[in-house]
Scaffold this active site. Structure first.
Site, PDB file in Angstrom:
ATOM      1  N   GLN A  95      45.227  28.433  28.542  1.00  0.00           N
ATOM      2  CA  GLN A  95      43.965  28.751  27.870  1.00  0.00           C
ATOM      3  C   GLN A  95      43.102  27.495  27.924  1.00  0.00           C
ATOM      4  O   GLN A  95      43.444  26.466  27.346  1.00  0.00           O
ATOM      5  CB  GLN A  95      44.178  29.167  26.423  1.00  0.00           C
ATOM      6  CG  GLN A  95      42.874  29.583  25.745  1.00  0.00           C
ATOM      7  CD  GLN A  95      43.035  29.784  24.254  1.00  0.00           C
ATOM      8  OE1 GLN A  95      43.285  28.837  23.512  1.00  0.00           O
ATOM      9  NE2 GLN A  95      42.909  31.030  23.808  1.00  0.00           N
ATOM     10  N   TYR A 165      33.954  29.054  19.606  1.00  0.00           N
ATOM     11  CA  TYR A 165      34.038  27.878  20.449  1.00  0.00           C
ATOM     12  C   TYR A 165      32.749  27.837  21.290  1.00  0.00           C
ATOM     13  O   TYR A 165      31.904  28.708  21.176  1.00  0.00           O
ATOM     14  CB  TYR A 165      35.278  27.941  21.331  1.00  0.00           C
ATOM     15  CG  TYR A 165      36.575  27.609  20.601  1.00  0.00           C
ATOM     16  CD1 TYR A 165      36.850  28.126  19.332  1.00  0.00           C
ATOM     17  CD2 TYR A 165      37.534  26.790  21.175  1.00  0.00           C
ATOM     18  CE1 TYR A 165      38.020  27.824  18.666  1.00  0.00           C
ATOM     19  CE2 TYR A 165      38.724  26.491  20.513  1.00  0.00           C
ATOM     20  CZ  TYR A 165      38.958  27.010  19.260  1.00  0.00           C
ATOM     21  OH  TYR A 165      40.119  26.701  18.600  1.00  0.00           O
ATOM     22  N   ALA A 340      51.447  37.475  19.177  1.00  0.00           N
ATOM     23  CA  ALA A 340      51.585  36.078  18.779  1.00  0.00           C
ATOM     24  C   ALA A 340      52.516  35.944  17.583  1.00  0.00           C
ATOM     25  O   ALA A 340      53.633  35.444  17.693  1.00  0.00           O
ATOM     26  CB  ALA A 340      50.219  35.475  18.475  1.00  0.00           C
ATOM     27  N   ARG A 341      52.068  36.411  16.405  1.00  0.00           N
ATOM     28  CA  ARG A 341      52.866  36.192  15.201  1.00  0.00           C
ATOM     29  C   ARG A 341      54.238  36.861  15.265  1.00  0.00           C
ATOM     30  O   ARG A 341      55.231  36.297  14.793  1.00  0.00           O
ATOM     31  CB  ARG A 341      52.095  36.684  13.967  1.00  0.00           C
ATOM     32  CG  ARG A 341      50.960  35.772  13.538  1.00  0.00           C
ATOM     33  CD  ARG A 341      50.079  36.407  12.479  1.00  0.00           C
ATOM     34  NE  ARG A 341      49.307  37.515  13.029  1.00  0.00           N
ATOM     35  CZ  ARG A 341      48.460  38.248  12.315  1.00  0.00           C
ATOM     36  NH1 ARG A 341      48.290  37.990  11.024  1.00  0.00           N
ATOM     37  NH2 ARG A 341      47.784  39.226  12.871  1.00  0.00           N
TER      38      ARG A 341
END
Length: 406
Positions: A95, A165, A340-341
């Protein structure tokens, strides 16, 4: 779900991708054995591709000084990391991005960039309004960094266009109030992101995959709307530079919990933030970290609008903790699901799904993992450290196979 699937020039061993989550395991900004072990565990656990986050393309684009900067001295460490992932049969995705107004300028000792001059509470400094030179330099930095990642053995690059971002902040009407060719209409606000994607694709060619993480909505008043984001996605598809889009939402500056849902770990964040941010956080933390009810596949309904409007592959993320949820996403037409989690809680979950055991993750979405990014991202439910508060298991989760420490 468990059959090989194409992603641009790649063939993934299944349709499950480990989503990018900042690992917090590079205090000196270089690859560590902890980071290698983390991603090796993800690959051993069965995910088809593990995404390394977050890799900065410029010094001022780091989230803080512990973020890996994509410069030549980082190449050897990244090569060891990708080799470890490949050795376990998975592919490696980098990423890459520029944190823009999310960067901690005090930690980086470098002034952050934004669409316009704005105060950045993370670094307690004003961000600089990016001028034409900055935009050209950042675009060039993306090209250089992308080539370095390919040299380091990455199979895929994920360009960060989410969470406000730098590229995402240019999409936001709230943060981007420019009147030049980089602001105003959605076509102008999308110009920077499109330029970067086109440059990265030209830099790396067609032997690696290029994807993007794109906000569907910023999650606050005045931010990017779904309608505008749909146009951005269609423009990116027409440009032809991407092999897939991963859909996300929320803002690291204005509404981070929109991405995660579930409980807001306000007390834990207040204890782990830099000392100079703690007094202010005690005053506004509850308003900054909203609590959203958790539900499986919480981005699915929004993502279906993109699925209907696009022909290109889409990666569904957000609230995928059960095998049935992943199957539902694939049945709805999404080519891949990103987790993810659930993987952080139990790295072997993909193998267990494939083997017919453990169809449900033990993750209870307490989000206590979020503040651990400052010391090494972990699940406090299974990796308890001194000082961790007891975690109350919510009633809805009491029938789930939750692993707890002794």
């Amino acid at each position: 779900m468990f059959e090989p699937a194409p992603l641009g020039p790649l063939t993934l061993r299944n349709r499950i991708i480990k989503a990018a989550t900042f690992e917090g395991m590079t205090p000196d900004g270089v690859v560590t054995e902890d980071l290698i072990g983390f991603h090796r565990g993800v690959a051993e656990g069965g995910a088809a591709m593990s995404t390394v986050a977050y890799l900065s393309i410029a010094p001022e684009g780091r989230t803080d000084s512990g973020c890996i900067l994509l410069v030549p001295r980082a190449r050897d460490g990244l090569r060891r990391l990708t080799t470890a992932i490949h050795d376990e049969g998975a592919l490696a995705q980098a990423q890459i991005g520029h944190a823009g107004p999310v960067a901690n300028a005090s930690s980086n000792q470098a002034r952050s960039l934004a669409p316009g001059r704005m105060f950045n509470p993370l670094g307690m400094r004003f961000a600089k309004a990016a001028d034409e030179y900055d935009i050209a330099r950042v675009t060039s930095d993306y090209e250089r960094a992308a080539k370095l990642c390919v040299d380091a053995g990455f199979d895929s690059l994920e360009i960060h266009i989410g969470h406000n971002y730098l590229l995402s902040s240019f999409l936001s009407p709230k943060f981007n109030r420019r009147t030049d060719r980089w602001g105003g209409s959605i076509e102008n606000r999308a110009r920077f992101a499109r330029q970067v994607v086109t440059a990265v694709r030209a830099a790396v060619g067609t032997d690696v995959a290029v994807t993007a993480k794109l906000n569907m909505v910023d999650g606050y008043r005045g931010g990017l709307t779904t309608e505008d984001s749909l146009q951005v996605a269609q423009l990116l598809e027409a440009d032809g530079g991407l092999d897939a889009i991963a859909l996300t939402g929320g803002s690291s500056l204005a509404n981070p919990m929109y991405l995660f849902k579930g409980a807001a770990p306000t007390r834990e964040f207040g204890a782990t933030l830099p000392w100079y941010l703690r007094p202010g956080f005690r005053l506004v933390g509850d308003r900054f970290l909203h609590t959203y009810p958790y539900e499986e596949a919480y981005f699915l309904d929004q993502a279906l609008r993109f699925r209907a409007a696009l022909d290109m592959p889409i990666i569904l993320l957000g609230g995928i903790s059960e095998m049935a949820t992943a199957e539902r996403g694939l049945a709805a037409g999404f080519e891949f699901v990103a987790m993810a989690r659930a993987i952080l809680h139990h790295p072997d979950i993909v193998n267990e799904w494939a083997g017919g055991t453990g169809p449900t993750s033990g993750c209870i979405h307490c989000n206590r993992c979020m503040p651990t990014i400052y010391t090494g991202t972990r699940c406090p439910l299974v990796d308890r450290h001194p000082g961790d508060r007891p975690i109350d298991i919510p009633r809805w989760a009491t029938d789930r196979p939750i692993a707890t420490p002794e």
